[in-house]
Design an enzyme around this catalytic site. Structure first.
Site, PDB file in Angstrom:
ATOM      1  N   ALA A  14       0.855  -0.881   1.021  1.00 60.87           N
ATOM      2  CA  ALA A  14       0.102   0.329   0.022  1.00 60.87           C
ATOM      3  C   ALA A  14       0.858   1.543   0.256  1.00 60.87           C
ATOM      4  CB  ALA A  14      -0.882  -0.200   1.242  1.00 60.87           C
ATOM      5  N   GLY A  16       3.610   1.654  -1.481  1.00 60.47           N
ATOM      6  CA  GLY A  16       4.789   1.769  -2.811  1.00 60.47           C
ATOM      7  C   GLY A  16       4.286   2.575  -3.913  1.00 60.47           C
ATOM      8  N   GLU A  39       1.582  -3.848   3.973  1.00 53.98           N
ATOM      9  CA  GLU A  39       2.456  -3.864   3.547  1.00 53.98           C
ATOM     10  C   GLU A  39       3.602  -4.783   4.666  1.00 53.98           C
ATOM     11  OE1 GLU A  39       5.581  -2.270   2.599  1.00 53.98           O
ATOM     12  OE2 GLU A  39       3.815  -0.728   1.194  1.00 53.98           O
ATOM     13  N   GLY A  96      -0.219  -6.725 -10.084  1.00 53.42           N
ATOM     14  CA  GLY A  96       0.903  -6.888 -10.896  1.00 53.42           C
ATOM     15  C   GLY A  96       1.459  -6.999 -10.339  1.00 53.42           C
ATOM     16  N   THR A  98       5.885  -8.302 -10.977  1.00 58.15           N
ATOM     17  CA  THR A  98       6.644  -8.656 -11.982  1.00 58.15           C
ATOM     18  C   THR A  98       7.638  -9.956 -11.452  1.00 58.15           C
ATOM     19  OG1 THR A  98       7.410  -6.844 -12.198  1.00 58.15           O
ATOM     20  CG2 THR A  98       5.404  -7.479 -14.239  1.00 58.15           C
ATOM     21  N   HIS A 153      13.151   1.693 -18.067  1.00 58.54           N
ATOM     22  CA  HIS A 153      12.553   2.036 -16.902  1.00 58.54           C
ATOM     23  C   HIS A 153      13.119   3.166 -15.733  1.00 58.54           C
ATOM     24  CE1 HIS A 153       9.619  -1.157 -18.501  1.00 58.54           C
ATOM     25  NE2 HIS A 153       8.887  -0.419 -17.602  1.00 58.54           N
ATOM     26  N   LYS A 157      14.285  -0.151 -10.601  1.00 60.63           N
ATOM     27  CA  LYS A 157      13.362  -1.584 -11.117  1.00 60.63           C
ATOM     28  C   LYS A 157      14.137  -2.533 -10.876  1.00 60.63           C
ATOM     29  CE  LYS A 157      10.803  -2.989 -14.800  1.00 60.63           C
ATOM     30  NZ  LYS A 157       9.404  -3.710 -14.255  1.00 60.63           N
ATOM     31  N   THR A 164       7.065  -6.364 -19.118  1.00 61.54           N
ATOM     32  CA  THR A 164       5.451  -5.667 -20.314  1.00 61.54           C
ATOM     33  C   THR A 164       6.732  -6.338 -21.944  1.00 61.54           C
ATOM     34  OG1 THR A 164       4.740  -4.213 -18.960  1.00 61.54           O
ATOM     35  CG2 THR A 164       4.783  -3.702 -21.623  1.00 61.54           C
TER      36      THR A 164
HETATM   37  P1  NAD Z   1       7.993  -0.414  -4.402  1.00 64.05           P
HETATM   38  O1  NAD Z   1       9.145  -0.806  -4.276  1.00 64.05           O
HETATM   39  O2  NAD Z   1       7.917   1.588  -5.039  1.00 64.05           O
HETATM   40  O3  NAD Z   1       6.434  -1.153  -3.401  1.00 64.05           O
HETATM   41  C1  NAD Z   1       6.250  -2.536  -3.549  1.00 64.05           C
HETATM   42  C2  NAD Z   1       5.725  -2.261  -2.179  1.00 64.05           C
HETATM   43  O4  NAD Z   1       6.086  -2.999  -1.694  1.00 64.05           O
HETATM   44  C3  NAD Z   1       7.008  -1.782  -1.152  1.00 64.05           C
HETATM   45  O5  NAD Z   1       6.344  -0.799  -0.733  1.00 64.05           O
HETATM   46  C4  NAD Z   1       7.716  -2.714  -0.133  1.00 64.05           C
HETATM   47  O6  NAD Z   1       6.985  -2.355   1.402  1.00 64.05           O
HETATM   48  C5  NAD Z   1       6.125  -3.810  -0.303  1.00 64.05           C
HETATM   49  N1  NAD Z   1       6.024  -4.323   0.770  1.00 64.05           N
HETATM   50  C6  NAD Z   1       6.784  -5.498   0.071  1.00 64.05           C
HETATM   51  N2  NAD Z   1       7.599  -6.943   0.893  1.00 64.05           N
HETATM   52  C7  NAD Z   1       5.773  -6.908   1.327  1.00 64.05           C
HETATM   53  C8  NAD Z   1       5.218  -8.279   1.901  1.00 64.05           C
HETATM   54  N3  NAD Z   1       5.332  -9.460   2.175  1.00 64.05           N
HETATM   55  N4  NAD Z   1       4.015  -7.564   1.916  1.00 64.05           N
HETATM   56  C9  NAD Z   1       3.382  -5.827   1.664  1.00 64.05           C
HETATM   57  N5  NAD Z   1       3.696  -5.448   0.996  1.00 64.05           N
HETATM   58  C10 NAD Z   1       4.971  -5.560   0.466  1.00 64.05           C
HETATM   59  O7  NAD Z   1       7.270  -0.868  -6.281  1.00 64.05           O
HETATM   60  P2  NAD Z   1       6.446  -0.811  -7.134  1.00 64.05           P
HETATM   61  O8  NAD Z   1       7.462   0.529  -8.304  1.00 64.05           O
HETATM   62  O9  NAD Z   1       5.485  -0.046  -7.002  1.00 64.05           O
HETATM   63  O10 NAD Z   1       6.514  -1.815  -8.046  1.00 64.05           O
HETATM   64  C11 NAD Z   1       6.175  -3.505  -7.599  1.00 64.05           C
HETATM   65  C12 NAD Z   1       5.534  -4.054  -8.263  1.00 64.05           C
HETATM   66  O11 NAD Z   1       4.562  -3.930  -9.639  1.00 64.05           O
HETATM   67  C13 NAD Z   1       7.199  -4.916  -9.221  1.00 64.05           C
HETATM   68  O12 NAD Z   1       7.073  -6.032  -9.885  1.00 64.05           O
HETATM   69  C14 NAD Z   1       6.270  -3.715 -10.692  1.00 64.05           C
HETATM   70  O13 NAD Z   1       7.204  -4.343 -11.843  1.00 64.05           O
HETATM   71  C15 NAD Z   1       5.603  -3.884 -10.512  1.00 64.05           C
HETATM   72  N6  NAD Z   1       4.124  -3.164 -11.755  1.00 64.05           N
HETATM   73  C16 NAD Z   1       3.733  -3.519 -12.228  1.00 64.05           C
HETATM   74  C17 NAD Z   1       2.455  -2.541 -13.293  1.00 64.05           C
HETATM   75  C18 NAD Z   1       1.951  -3.790 -14.039  1.00 64.05           C
HETATM   76  O14 NAD Z   1       0.776  -2.885 -14.897  1.00 64.05           O
HETATM   77  N7  NAD Z   1       1.361  -4.866 -13.480  1.00 64.05           N
HETATM   78  C19 NAD Z   1       2.861  -1.542 -13.583  1.00 64.05           C
HETATM   79  C20 NAD Z   1       4.019  -0.604 -12.355  1.00 64.05           C
HETATM   80  C21 NAD Z   1       5.277  -1.865 -11.730  1.00 64.05           C
END
Ligand code: NAD
Length: 265
Positions: A14, A16, A39, A96, A98, A153, A157, A164
């Site tokens: 939540a 991130g 989180e 979402g 990856t 990116h 990342k 994608t």
């Molecule tokens: P981020 O690191 O900013 O956020 C991830 C969050 O997950 C962090 O706040 C982290 O503390 C939290 N987290 C880690 N372990 C956890 C757990 N066990 N329980 C709950 N929360 C936990 O990363 P981001 O940029 O938000 O990207 C997250 C993922 O989403 C990546 O895999 C990225 O590639 C993917 N992504 C997908 C899309 C899509 O459209 N599918 C778009 C953007 C990013």
């Protein structure tokens, strides 16, 4: 069963980058309200109140308990842990995250025997239209055009190439009626015999705060077709994930392709 007018959503990750955008997108969707915020254990903001009665927690079971659907953008290990709880509680799941291995994807399919799941590398509607265009272009251009995919990116990342880029590679492969795994080319350096016939090349660049950029090139003799998507924000990914969450409500268990959510099949 009729769905309630407003359903509760748990946001996994939540705090991130994507988690924040998803929470903002939920506020704009009248059918959903934030019902839980999960989180990582040890996050210094555990205990913080995000909305009326919604406190950031590290116990997925407690956060999911009163929710109809979860939206997750975290890491593969975190996703599988929370999805297991969701499967036990019967909570629908939009994922979402990856970078999942084949084995981790197989576990997602297993959970989908119990709950409805959409797992997509990209929730942007226009990227999904790009994948559709890519498949059709590959099919119509045929073997006279070499396919190369370029992605860029932000520097934080974790996975490369992006989910994608692999998704777009799958679209090229589908258009050519072949398997991406048999033709993907991820690395080029040193001496070689040139480009293997039918290869689908994918190259990744990293830097700055770029939320994501993908170009599919079809390179022929004396001409080149390029299909490009550029993100300047992350909110369109979040809007797509929220759209998928409302679409999943009340559906039976199963692993639904994002193309079905966007009517692109
Ligand atoms: P981020 O690191 O900013 O956020 C991830 C969050 O997950 C962090 O706040 C982290 O503390 C939290 N987290 C880690 N372990 C956890 C757990 N066990 N329980 C709950 N929360 C936990 O990363 P981001 O940029 O938000 O990207 C997250 C993922 O989403 C990546 O895999 C990225 O590639 C993917 N992504 C997908 C899309 C899509 O459209 N599918 C778009 C953007 C990013």
């Amino acid at each position: 069963m009729t769905e309630p007018d407003v359903s509760s959503v748990a946001v996994v990750g939540a705090l991130g980058r994507m988690g924040q955008q998803v929470r903002a997108a939920i506020e704009l969707e009248p059918k959903l309200r934030l019902g839980g915020a999960i989180e990582a254990v040890g996050n210094p903001r555990i205990g913080e109140t995000l909305a009326d009665g919604v406190v950031v927690g590290d116990d997925p079971r407690a956060a999911l308990a009163d929710c109809a659907v979860a939206i997750d953008f975290t890491t593969p290990t975190a996703t599988l842990g929370v999805m297991r709880e969701a499967a036990e509680l019967g909570v629908a799941y939009v994922c979402g995250t990856t970078g999942l291995s084949d084995e981790q994807r197989a576990q997602v399919s297993k959970f989908a025997e119990r709950i409805p799941i959409v797992h997509a590398a990209n929730f942007s509607v226009s990227v999904n239209v790009l994948a559709w265009l890519t498949r059709e272009a590959a099919r119509r251009l045929g073997s006279g055009f070499d396919a190369e995919i370029f992605e860029m990116h932000h520097s934080a990342k974790r996975d490369a190439p992006s989910g994608t880029a692999l998704f777009l590679g799958e679209a090229v492969a589908a258009g050519r009626q072949m398997r991406l795994a048999d033709h993907v080319l991820l690395d080029r350096h040193g001496d070689s015999d040139g480009r293997p016939e039918g290869a689908i090349g994918i190259q990744a660049l990293r830097g700055g705060d770029n939320p994501g950029e993908h170009t599919v090139m079809f390179i022929g003799q004396g001409e080149r077709l390029e299909l490009t998507h550029r993100s300047s924000t992350r909110d369109h990914f979040a809007r797509g994930a929220v759209r998928a969450a409302t679409w999943l409500l009340g559906r039976p268990a199963g692993l639904y392709p994002i193309a079905q959510v966007f009517d692109l099949e």
